[in-house]
Design a protein around this motif. Structure first.
Motif, mmCIF file in Angstrom:
data_model
loop_
_atom_site.group_PDB
_atom_site.id
_atom_site.type_symbol
_atom_site.label_atom_id
_atom_site.label_comp_id
_atom_site.label_asym_id
_atom_site.label_seq_id
_atom_site.Cartn_x
_atom_site.Cartn_y
_atom_site.Cartn_z
ATOM 1 N N PRO A 1 49.480 -49.846 5.651
ATOM 2 C CA PRO A 1 49.749 -50.184 7.053
ATOM 3 C C PRO A 1 50.115 -48.975 7.900
ATOM 4 C CG PRO A 1 50.925 -51.670 5.599
ATOM 5 C CD PRO A 1 50.338 -50.613 4.737
ATOM 6 N N ALA A 2 50.734 -47.956 7.273
ATOM 7 C CA ALA A 2 51.153 -46.790 8.051
ATOM 8 C C ALA A 2 49.971 -46.144 8.762
ATOM 9 C CB ALA A 2 51.835 -45.781 7.135
ATOM 10 N N GLN B 1 45.785 -56.012 1.043
ATOM 11 C CA GLN B 1 46.105 -56.588 2.363
ATOM 12 C C GLN B 1 45.145 -56.048 3.414
ATOM 13 O OE1 GLN B 1 48.512 -56.038 0.212
ATOM 14 N NE2 GLN B 1 49.445 -58.055 0.201
ATOM 15 N N PHE C 1 56.720 -43.557 3.034
ATOM 16 C CA PHE C 1 57.531 -43.508 4.244
ATOM 17 C C PHE C 1 58.952 -44.010 4.030
ATOM 18 C CE2 PHE C 1 53.253 -43.122 5.995
ATOM 19 C CZ PHE C 1 53.432 -41.941 6.672
ATOM 20 N N ILE D 1 57.167 -34.544 9.409
ATOM 21 C CA ILE D 1 58.394 -35.314 9.709
ATOM 22 C C ILE D 1 59.588 -34.621 9.035
ATOM 23 C CG2 ILE D 1 59.549 -37.565 9.488
ATOM 24 C CD1 ILE D 1 56.828 -38.886 9.504
ATOM 25 N N GLU E 1 48.813 -66.033 -6.166
ATOM 26 C CA GLU E 1 48.817 -64.601 -5.902
ATOM 27 C C GLU E 1 50.157 -64.197 -5.285
ATOM 28 O OE1 GLU E 1 46.012 -61.574 -3.492
ATOM 29 O OE2 GLU E 1 45.356 -63.647 -3.593
ATOM 30 N N GLN F 1 50.986 -61.719 -3.455
ATOM 31 C CA GLN F 1 50.910 -61.281 -2.063
ATOM 32 C C GLN F 1 50.022 -62.193 -1.219
ATOM 33 O OE1 GLN F 1 49.878 -57.118 -2.049
ATOM 34 N NE2 GLN F 1 51.274 -56.665 -3.682
ATOM 35 N N THR G 1 48.589 -65.015 1.269
ATOM 36 C CA THR G 1 49.082 -65.425 2.592
ATOM 37 C C THR G 1 50.031 -66.615 2.463
ATOM 38 O OG1 THR G 1 46.913 -64.785 3.354
ATOM 39 C CG2 THR G 1 48.288 -65.978 4.935
ATOM 40 N N TYR H 1 56.124 -58.327 3.500
ATOM 41 C CA TYR H 1 55.149 -57.241 3.670
ATOM 42 C C TYR H 1 54.667 -57.189 5.115
ATOM 43 C CZ TYR H 1 50.610 -55.029 3.780
ATOM 44 O OH TYR H 1 49.547 -54.258 4.134
ATOM 45 N N PHE I 1 57.797 -54.689 5.985
ATOM 46 C CA PHE I 1 57.265 -53.446 5.440
ATOM 47 C C PHE I 1 56.242 -52.794 6.379
ATOM 48 C CE2 PHE I 1 54.049 -51.307 2.792
ATOM 49 C CZ PHE I 1 54.844 -50.375 2.168
ATOM 50 N N LYS I 2 55.297 -53.608 6.838
ATOM 51 C CA LYS I 2 54.205 -53.084 7.655
ATOM 52 C C LYS I 2 54.709 -52.424 8.951
ATOM 53 C CE LYS I 2 49.805 -54.961 9.043
ATOM 54 N NZ LYS I 2 48.943 -56.150 9.020
ATOM 55 N N THR J 1 56.705 -49.055 8.045
ATOM 56 C CA THR J 1 55.906 -47.884 7.655
ATOM 57 C C THR J 1 55.086 -47.377 8.851
ATOM 58 O OG1 THR J 1 54.230 -49.365 6.792
ATOM 59 C CG2 THR J 1 55.671 -48.364 5.184
ATOM 60 N N ALA J 2 54.579 -48.301 9.658
ATOM 61 C CA ALA J 2 53.808 -47.885 10.830
ATOM 62 C C ALA J 2 54.698 -47.096 11.791
ATOM 63 C CB ALA J 2 53.211 -49.095 11.529
ATOM 64 N N MET K 1 57.358 -45.267 10.957
ATOM 65 C CA MET K 1 57.603 -43.937 10.391
ATOM 66 C C MET K 1 56.407 -43.028 10.629
ATOM 67 S SD MET K 1 60.613 -43.639 9.325
ATOM 68 C CE MET K 1 60.491 -42.021 8.614
ATOM 69 N N PHE K 2 55.210 -43.580 10.428
ATOM 70 C CA PHE K 2 54.003 -42.770 10.591
ATOM 71 C C PHE K 2 53.826 -42.357 12.050
ATOM 72 C CE2 PHE K 2 49.210 -42.334 10.486
ATOM 73 C CZ PHE K 2 49.209 -41.220 9.656
#
Lengths: 349, 455, 236
Positions: free
Chosen positions: A71-72, A106, B324, B354, C107, C109, C111, C119, C123-124, C127-128, C130-131
């Motif tokens: 996702p990042a 995902q 991250f 970063i 499963e 993960q 849906t 997630y 999580f998503k 992380t987005a 941070m990036f």
């Protein structure tokens, strides 16, 4: 003033960047406006490689679609993945999805949902596309797949044994694929696929990647890497190419059904797609006399129908990118103005 | 009557002439299919890794301008006898699985659960799906000027027969040639196509070992000053003076990445200096195996510095594998604890900037080293010193100063000279070939590109 | 002890390295290299337990010592245990359509499962975020680092401008007046950008990569032969 600039708190820069990115996102989100894209030869090579996959063998192509990102980096890479699946689906290629990244499944599901489930519901799971999911082991997985794919992948994500999936018949190792198309955010990614698959087994390979990775992969183009998409710019160019081609292809199919020969249909569709407003005028000309009224309506509809939002993400993201780059240019100039002003005063750097 | 006959003959003649003309025209439109090629032969490619067969033939007698190309087809006849024996055993396993399922059902296990258990048994020992002898499969179409084809991607130890047919310029197909004898694309005991690589490996390894031996024998070895490594003492000293900690990041990859190993090596030296100066060194890691290796190294350094009591294993700890997540932790820690010196040695990706920018904002002296070319610009922009690529790998030798380690660098230089030599030869050959158009030189350039570099 | 900590690890390193080299040249042994790689994967899987244990130890200690920021350690532990629980027990996961009555066949993960929710919505975005911080840091680093101090720096600066503008539609706008098919078409910023990336950048990257490859070969050899033992903690 110069003192203020010299000791500029970097939070001002952060604020400027936030505005340069945030405002265009809002404006584009409200207006839907996108900047025009000029596809570079790299994006064209990527597109052509996917387009002609399997032609040499005269069969429906088997494409290994590896989505190695998380996702990042999805903001940068997801538009590439969506366009890739879009092109493969329209072309009728068989898609075998895998990922070497734990959260890759995902990303696969997202692309499948956005493109196949929404716009190509006729595609059948197990016959037209299959999701083999994530496999741990980085480049080791690629190495093993080169020898025997079933060693690493025994079932798909749903737990169905591969031998029971129709489209897995005849797929034993990497050499059974006509093309490997990969979207990469780092390690394991493009470089590993080049080293352990494309070069080892001489399989056509195209890859989309983040901007920071691209310089490292340029040396492999075009011998070991036949197509390269770098960053959101590459995604936007490829998306532009795919959207245009899909429209043309759909229109050509209508023309072919209406009695146009194949080459003439493609040529006419390309000409019409470039001038969508003139399609209705064209349909009353003698050239279109072989077409029935339904075909004519369909043609006008196809030419003027707006492109769904999910197929414009890349081009839309070029807006914030433009202003962010302009800010960077401004900041570099500003930094140098401060530097020279200081030097003139004898401050040095 | 005669007149009538005469009157009737004319249209009849006209009809007959028309019919002949039409049939002639039709014959010319539906041209006869092209002739198939002759003398088809297939041999297993010798000295290869298996899976490749050479197919050769004599050109079709149909003129080349009337041909679009040749299509090569193969048929898989199945496995060789040894493999067939294995397969029989696998078939027996499959039957056994079916029996298991029946027995389980007989024992009162619900059918679905029985199927699931049998499936688990199958997963544990999956049988290779039996591929029956197939129909002809097209391997590809090549130009009519070619009379040979290298069939790749075949399975080792399976038997194949091949055939070829001509494709006319009007896409008409010739008859297939008589198939070849069955060929097994076996793997040789040595893959000859990799010989140039083996020679390069041997030459470089020999050069490294030779200089190691020479250095041990007392041959003086000089190495240029690497600013980033020279600054290690300065950075550790600064941290000691300021009473702040030293932060050491060993990249975000595992121990199977050589950059991580090189990073651990540099850590040995940095921690020894830190032990000598009595500075606190903190090593958060992104992989648990790296944590273990780093602990061993730091402990050893504290021992060799004569300060085993000062070693604190809790300062070397695992954070998370998630890229991250790790960056978030380290950035937060840097902002809170404000380390005086930051070392980034290993394999880095998007987190490089970063980390380095956060370090810069807290005023730390920063030294980075990585072999990921894409991250070098970020480190160069944000750090005080950066070890670029091979400098990073040379760090171990540079810091240890041991003659055999320095000798290995000299050996590495021989490899570099060889690479340079090949580049110059290749460039010169390709340039002359482009100017003169010589086919001999073209072959040489192709040999260099396809065989030597392709190995 | 020396045998366990030095001799055996070095022996394993040497043998594994040799196996990898042999498997590259002798097709019969190609699976040996594969096996060596699988051994590492097995070890790395066990290392997750080691990592998890260490995480618990470090943060429990912080909480028990009530050291600065111990509250954050509490957050880490709660999140760690909750994610582990939700993932291992597949809470909320829909059953596998092939085996609807088999427990835990769904499963992890998939849906709708709790793990998927964590997630998708925790999580998503994290992380987005941070990036995306990179965009801010790139700007501040560029402001600080790109100074025309000398000739090389001026070259770097010029290249940066071409790449930055050539990558967006501003580049097309600025040099639109140069005909693309004309003799100076290559001077259009978007074309110049590709030229710089493919020629100058490729040349530089290749040189660095050759150096790195030789460095890796030499270091690998030193490690395999036990000349460099520092990674085993032997010190200098």
């Amino acid at each position: 003033m110069m003192n203020f600039l010299n000791t500029l708190d970097r939070r001002w820069i952060f604020l400027a960047m936030a505005l340069c990115v945030g405002v265009p996102i809002l404006v584009i989100g409200l207006t839907g406006y996108t900047f025009p894209e000029t596809p570079t030869p790299l994006a064209e090579a990527f597109f052509n490689e996917v387009d002609t996959a399997g032609e040499a063998k005269g069969r429906r192509a088997n494409i290994l679609v590896a989505l190695d990102f998380d996702p990042a980096s999805a903001g940068e890479l997801n538009p590439m993945a969506v366009s890739l699946v879009h092109q493969c689906a329209q072309k009728g290629h068989r898609m075998y999805f895998i990922s070497l990244w734990p959260v890759g499944p995902q990303m696969i599901m997202e692309s499948v949902d956005k493109v196949i489930k929404r716009h190509y519901p006729e595609m059948v799971y197990g016959e037209d596309y299959v999701n083999l999911g994530f496999k741990a082991g980085n480049e080791q997985v690629i190495k093993v797949m080169g020898i025997d794919l079933t060693t690493e992948f025994r079932t798909d994500v749903e737990g169905t044994t591969l031998s029971k999936i129709p489209m897995m018949q005849g797929i034993t190792n990497l050499e059974d694929f006509d093309l490997i198309a990969e979207i990469s955010a780092g390690y394991p990614g493009s470089k590993e696929w080049v080293l352990y698959a494309a070069t080892q087994y001489n399989i056509p390979f195209v890859s989309g990647m983040t901007g920071v990775q691209a310089p490292q992969l340029y040396p492999y183009f075009p011998n070991q890497l036949q197509g390269l998409l770098g960053a959101i710019k590459g995604a936007a160019e490829y998306e532009f190419l795919v959207n245009n081609w899909v429209r043309e292809d759909a229109m050509a199919k209508v023309l072919e059904a209406g009695g146009f020969p194949e080459s003439k249909a493609m040529e006419t569709a390309a000409a019409l797609a470039s001038k969508p407003q003139q399609v209705s005028t064209w349909t009353v000309t003698a050239e279109a006399s072989t077409l029935g009224p339904e075909a004519k309506t369909k043609l006008i509809e196809l030419a003027t129908a707006p492109i769904p939002g999910e197929y414009l993400e890349g081009q839309r993201r070029m807006g914030p990118q433009l202003f962010a780059h302009l800010l960077m240019v401004f900041l570099i100039i500003l930094g140098n103005v401060i530097f020279f002003a200081q030097r003139r005063r004898g401050g040095g750097a | 009557m005669l007149q009538m006959k005469k009157r009737n003959t004319l249209p009849a003649l006209a009809c007959a002439t028309f019919a002949v003309l039409v049939s002639l025209l039709a014959a010319s439109v539906e041209a006869a299919p092209p002739e198939p090629p002759t003398n088809l032969a297939a041999i297993d490619k010798p000295w290869d890794g298996g899976g490749v067969v050479f197919v050769t033939w004599d050109a079709s007698t149909t003129p080349i301008d009337q041909l679009q190309g040749y299509e090569i087809l193969a048929k898989d006849l199945g496995q060789t006898p040894v493999e067939l024996a294995d397969q029989t055993a696998e078939q027996a396993d499959l039957e056994a699985k079916d029996q298991t399922e029946t027995i389980l059902e007989g024992e009162g296990v619900a059918p679905q659960e029985a199927r699931q258990r049998a499936r688990i048994a199958e997963e544990a020992d999956p049988a290779v799906p039996v591929v029956e002898p197939t129909t002809w499969q097209s391997l590809g179409i090549i130009s009519a000027t070619e009379t040979s084809y290298e069939a790749t991607g075949l399975e080792k130890d399976r038997q194949y027969i091949f055939t070829v047919r001509s494709i006319g310029s009007d896409k008409s197909l010739s008859m297939m040639t008589t198939p070849t004898e069955p060929v097994v694309p076996e793997a040789a005991w040595f893959n000859l196509s990799k010989l140039p690589l083996l020679i390069a490996l041997c030459v470089i390894s020999f050069a490294v070992l030779l200089f190691v031996v020479l250095a041990r024998g007392g041959m003086p070895m000089n190495i240029r000053t690497i600013a980033g490594l020279k600054a290690v003492d300065e950075a550790v000293g600064r941290a000691t003076e300021m009473g702040r900690s030293i932060l050491y990041i060993n990249g975000i990859q595992d121990m199977d990445d050589l950059q991580t190993v090189a990073g651990v090596t540099v850590l040995g030296h940095v921690s020894k200096t830190a032990a000598e100066y009595d500075a606190k060194i903190e090593v958060p890691t992104s992989r648990s195996l790296v944590m273990t290796a780093a602990r061993e190294t730091v402990q050893s350094s504290y021992f060799s510095a004569g300060r085993p009591d000062a070693y604190n294993p809790d300062l070397i700890y695992y954070v998370t594998d998630e890229q991250f997540g790790f960056v978030a932790y380290v950035s937060g820690m840097m902002t809170r604890e404000k380390p005086a010196a930051c070392f980034y040695m290993g394999s880095f990706f998007a987190e490089s900037l970063i980390l380095a920018e956060t370090g810069n904002s807290v005023g730390a002296i920063q030294i980075a080293g990585t072999a990921n070319p894409s991250q070098l610009p970020f480190f160069v922009a944000a750090c005080d010193y950066t070890l670029i690529g091979e400098e990073f790998f040379a760090a171990s030798a540079y810091l240890s100063g041991q003659p055999d380690q320095l000798g290995s660098l000299k050996g590495q230089d021989i490899g570099k000279m060889l690479a340079g030599l090949f580049i110059i030869v290749g460039v010169v050959l390709a340039t002359i070939q482009a100017i003169t158009g010589s086919s001999g030189l073209e072959d040489a350039v192709n040999y260099l590109k396809e065989v030597i570099l392709g190995s | 002890m020396q045998i366990l900590t030095r001799f055996i690890p070095l022996l394993i390193t040497g043998i594994a390295g040799l196996v990898m080299i042999i498997s590259a040249f002798i097709p019969y042994t190609s699976e040996w290299g594969q096996k060596a790689g699988q051994f590492f994967n097995i070890l790395a899987a066990f290392a997750f337990v080691l990592g998890g244990g260490n995480l618990l130890k470090v943060h429990l200690k912080k909480i028990s010592d009530q050291s600065v920021g111990w509250g954050y350690s509490g957050v880490v532990l709660i999140c760690f245990i909750a994610t582990l629980f939700v993932g291992l027990f597949k809470i909320g996961a829909y059953p596998n359509p092939n085996f609807p009555n088999v427990p835990f066949s769904g499963e992890t993960q998939g849906t709708g499962s709790w793990f998927w929710w964590a997630y998708e919505y925790v999580f998503k975005p994290l992380t987005a975020t941070m990036f995306s911080i990179l965009a801010f840091y790139v700007a501040s680093a560029a402001f600080r680092a790109f100074r025309a101090k000398n000739f090389e720096a001026i070259l770097l600066l010029g290249t940066a401008f071409i790449i930055l503008l050539g990558s967006v539609s501003a580049g097309v706008f600025v040099t639109n007046w140069i005909p693309n098919d004309g003799p100076f078409g290559d001077l259009r910023l978007e074309n110049l950008r590709i030229y710089i990336m493919q020629v100058f950048n490729t040349a530089g990257t290749r040189a660095i990569m050759i150096g790195i490859a030789l460095g890796i070969a030499s270091t690998s050899l030193k490690i395999m032969l036990g000349i460099d033992r520092s990674f085993l903690g032997s010190g200098d």
